[in-house]
Design a protein around this motif. Structure first.
Motif, PDB file in Angstrom:
ATOM      1  N   SER A   1       0.846  -1.197   0.000  1.00 45.04           N
ATOM      2  CA  SER A   1       0.000   0.000   0.000  1.00 45.04           C
ATOM      3  C   SER A   1       0.879   1.243   0.000  1.00 45.04           C
ATOM      4  O   SER A   1       2.094   1.181   0.220  1.00 45.04           O
ATOM      5  CB  SER A   1      -0.913   0.011   1.223  1.00 45.04           C
ATOM      6  OG  SER A   1      -0.159   0.303   2.389  1.00 45.04           O
ATOM      7  N   CYS A   2       0.256   2.393  -0.246  1.00 41.78           N
ATOM      8  CA  CYS A   2       1.017   3.635  -0.348  1.00 41.78           C
ATOM      9  C   CYS A   2       1.694   4.024   0.968  1.00 41.78           C
ATOM     10  O   CYS A   2       2.554   4.910   0.990  1.00 41.78           O
ATOM     11  CB  CYS A   2       0.113   4.762  -0.830  1.00 41.78           C
ATOM     12  SG  CYS A   2      -1.229   5.177   0.314  1.00 41.78           S
ATOM     13  N   LEU A   3       1.313   3.380   2.073  1.00 42.83           N
ATOM     14  CA  LEU A   3       1.899   3.722   3.364  1.00 42.83           C
ATOM     15  C   LEU A   3       3.313   3.174   3.528  1.00 42.83           C
ATOM     16  O   LEU A   3       4.035   3.572   4.443  1.00 42.83           O
ATOM     17  CB  LEU A   3       1.011   3.202   4.503  1.00 42.83           C
ATOM     18  CG  LEU A   3      -0.408   3.787   4.556  1.00 42.83           C
ATOM     19  CD1 LEU A   3      -1.186   3.178   5.704  1.00 42.83           C
ATOM     20  CD2 LEU A   3      -0.354   5.310   4.692  1.00 42.83           C
TER      21      LEU A   3
ATOM     22  N   VAL B   1      -0.277  22.166  -9.443  1.00 35.50           N
ATOM     23  CA  VAL B   1      -1.455  22.275  -8.580  1.00 35.50           C
ATOM     24  C   VAL B   1      -1.047  21.820  -7.184  1.00 35.50           C
ATOM     25  O   VAL B   1      -0.575  20.699  -7.008  1.00 35.50           O
ATOM     26  CB  VAL B   1      -2.626  21.410  -9.102  1.00 35.50           C
ATOM     27  CG1 VAL B   1      -3.785  21.454  -8.125  1.00 35.50           C
ATOM     28  CG2 VAL B   1      -3.065  21.892 -10.481  1.00 35.50           C
ATOM     29  N   LYS B   2      -1.233  22.690  -6.208  1.00 34.03           N
ATOM     30  CA  LYS B   2      -0.853  22.352  -4.836  1.00 34.03           C
ATOM     31  C   LYS B   2      -1.873  21.383  -4.257  1.00 34.03           C
ATOM     32  O   LYS B   2      -3.060  21.681  -4.204  1.00 34.03           O
ATOM     33  CB  LYS B   2      -0.776  23.617  -3.980  1.00 34.03           C
ATOM     34  CG  LYS B   2      -0.205  23.378  -2.591  1.00 34.03           C
ATOM     35  CD  LYS B   2      -0.055  24.676  -1.826  1.00 34.03           C
ATOM     36  CE  LYS B   2       0.542  24.423  -0.436  1.00 34.03           C
ATOM     37  NZ  LYS B   2       0.713  25.686   0.320  1.00 34.03           N
ATOM     38  N   PRO B   3      -1.444  20.192  -3.797  1.00 39.66           N
ATOM     39  CA  PRO B   3      -2.390  19.213  -3.248  1.00 39.66           C
ATOM     40  C   PRO B   3      -2.979  19.676  -1.926  1.00 39.66           C
ATOM     41  O   PRO B   3      -2.326  20.386  -1.151  1.00 39.66           O
ATOM     42  CB  PRO B   3      -1.532  17.954  -3.062  1.00 39.66           C
ATOM     43  CG  PRO B   3      -0.132  18.463  -2.954  1.00 39.66           C
ATOM     44  CD  PRO B   3      -0.058  19.701  -3.796  1.00 39.66           C
TER      45      PRO B   3
ATOM     46  N   ALA C   1      -8.311  12.995   1.339  1.00 36.22           N
ATOM     47  CA  ALA C   1      -7.724  11.670   1.103  1.00 36.22           C
ATOM     48  C   ALA C   1      -7.253  11.552  -0.343  1.00 36.22           C
ATOM     49  O   ALA C   1      -7.739  12.262  -1.229  1.00 36.22           O
ATOM     50  CB  ALA C   1      -8.750  10.590   1.410  1.00 36.22           C
ATOM     51  N   ASN C   2      -6.299  10.659  -0.592  1.00 38.88           N
ATOM     52  CA  ASN C   2      -5.744  10.439  -1.928  1.00 38.88           C
ATOM     53  C   ASN C   2      -5.297  11.751  -2.575  1.00 38.88           C
ATOM     54  O   ASN C   2      -5.873  12.199  -3.571  1.00 38.88           O
ATOM     55  CB  ASN C   2      -6.754   9.725  -2.826  1.00 38.88           C
ATOM     56  CG  ASN C   2      -7.181   8.395  -2.266  1.00 38.88           C
ATOM     57  OD1 ASN C   2      -6.367   7.627  -1.773  1.00 38.88           O
ATOM     58  ND2 ASN C   2      -8.483   8.116  -2.325  1.00 38.88           N
ATOM     59  N   PRO C   3      -4.307  12.405  -2.011  1.00 41.73           N
ATOM     60  CA  PRO C   3      -3.870  13.704  -2.555  1.00 41.73           C
ATOM     61  C   PRO C   3      -3.369  13.581  -3.988  1.00 41.73           C
ATOM     62  O   PRO C   3      -2.784  12.569  -4.370  1.00 41.73           O
ATOM     63  CB  PRO C   3      -2.738  14.105  -1.606  1.00 41.73           C
ATOM     64  CG  PRO C   3      -2.247  12.813  -1.031  1.00 41.73           C
ATOM     65  CD  PRO C   3      -3.462  11.944  -0.909  1.00 41.73           C
ATOM     66  N   LYS C   4      -3.614  14.615  -4.770  1.00 43.45           N
ATOM     67  CA  LYS C   4      -3.143  14.644  -6.154  1.00 43.45           C
ATOM     68  C   LYS C   4      -1.665  14.995  -6.152  1.00 43.45           C
ATOM     69  O   LYS C   4      -1.258  16.125  -6.391  1.00 43.45           O
ATOM     70  CB  LYS C   4      -3.963  15.641  -6.970  1.00 43.45           C
ATOM     71  CG  LYS C   4      -5.410  15.209  -7.161  1.00 43.45           C
ATOM     72  CD  LYS C   4      -6.156  16.160  -8.071  1.00 43.45           C
ATOM     73  CE  LYS C   4      -7.582  15.678  -8.307  1.00 43.45           C
ATOM     74  NZ  LYS C   4      -8.342  16.593  -9.197  1.00 43.45           N
ATOM     75  N   LEU C   5      -0.885  13.976  -5.893  1.00 38.15           N
ATOM     76  CA  LEU C   5       0.557  14.132  -5.739  1.00 38.15           C
ATOM     77  C   LEU C   5       1.242  12.855  -6.187  1.00 38.15           C
ATOM     78  O   LEU C   5       0.772  11.754  -5.897  1.00 38.15           O
ATOM     79  CB  LEU C   5       0.892  14.423  -4.267  1.00 38.15           C
ATOM     80  CG  LEU C   5       2.374  14.495  -3.880  1.00 38.15           C
ATOM     81  CD1 LEU C   5       3.006  15.744  -4.485  1.00 38.15           C
ATOM     82  CD2 LEU C   5       2.527  14.506  -2.361  1.00 38.15           C
TER      83      LEU C   5
END
Length: 311
Positions: free
Chosen positions: A60-62, A182-184, A189-193
């Protein structure tokens, strides 16, 4: 769940008693070949290499962790670029199975070699492009010149909509160029980064990526030289892109009424002919590469491309 390209094997991931497991099945006989536990905290995805010899598994992303298993369940290698931060966001195999590209939340792409399963290059999506050798295409819009004569509207709605629609073309910009960012939002949740879209061309020559906090930009990298090749800056955020399965040609959509095509020869924007407004939200190539399916919210159309006579 994932299948090998030849359809011989299927991998199924499951979670039991807070542990992750993978089962490998022989499709022709529906027989279990291997069942093994993975060294993941919370398995997020699996994908076979195109030659079907290696299964990539990522956490997972963690936690930044990518594991590579053989068909008999042996752990071939483990890769982790860093700790204590958001990790893997996207994974893609090269068609030759020689490279595995990993996009992560730190806005970088790392490419692993199949020989050692170690990183051979780290590709950065920099906010300012300074390399004088970089080719940067920027989309610009203009409205068609109607003229000062008497205007007679066509009877069809399609004619009226296309009459007042904008035309797009690409201009080549000279470095340095500032990439729109674009600054997240840290509270969502699920930041655009990070690198959320990644794909190799069918001939293994190029790698296309999109960094989610630079949503209007498509980056194309030269895989042979392991460096940036072309950057495409769109007016709107890129919704989807996909390589032609037969040719070195990339199709891009941004939710506008156009579809964009790039090849080493250049790039262009094509207006979608349809009744009313057709906003292209997704696209998919036919396996032959001769046609392209375009999808909007409640419509779809098939775009046929003319192939130049090679003789």
């Amino acid at each position: 769940m994932d299948f090998t390209k030849d359809g011989c094997y299927m991998a199924l991931a499951e979670r039991r008693d807070c542990k992750d497991y993978i089962s490998i099945f022989v499709c022709s006989e529906l027989q279990l070949l291997r069942h093994f536990e993975t060294e993941t905290q919370d398995l997020a995805g699996i994908e076979f290499s195109p030659n079907g010899c290696v299964l990539a598994v990522w956490d997972s992303c963690l936690e930044y962790k990518v594991l590579l298993y053989s068909l008999d369940g042996r752990l071939l290698s483990t890769y982790s670029a860093y700790e204590w931060s958001l990790g893997v966001k996207s994974v893609a195999w090269s068609p030759s199975s020689q490279f595995l590209a990993i996009g992560s939340y730190d806005e970088k792409v790392r490419i692993l070699s199949h020989v050692t399963w170690r990183k051979i290059v780290e590709l950065e999506h920099l906010p300012t492009i300074k390399d004088s050798k970089s080719v940067i295409y920027k989309e610009v819009e203009s409205r068609p010149d109607i003229g000062s004569g008497v205007l007679s509207l066509p009877p069809l709605i399609t004619g009226a909509s296309s009459l007042f629609s904008t035309e797009s073309k690409y201009e080549i910009c000279q470095p340095p160029v500032q990439v729109p960012i674009v600054k997240p939002d840290p509270d969502r949740a699920n930041p655009k980064l990070g690198v959320g879209m990644i794909a190799f061309s069918p001939d293994n020559r190029f790698l296309a990526t999109r960094n989610d906090n630079m949503p209007n930009t498509v980056w194309i990298w030269d895989v042979q030289k392991l460096k940036q090749y072309v950057v495409l800056e769109q007016i709107s955020a890129v919704r989807n892109f996909q390589w032609d399965p037969r040719r070195t040609r990339l199709a891009i959509c941004t939710g506008s009424t156009k579809v964009y095509l790039w090849s080493p020869a250049g790039c262009l924007a094509v207006q979608v002919p349809s009744e009313g407004t057709f906003q292209v939200l997704s696209l998919h190539w036919h396996p032959s590469g001769d046609s392209l399916m375009l999808m909007s919210k409640d419509q779809m159309c098939v775009c046929y491309l003319e192939i130049a006579d090679e003789n």
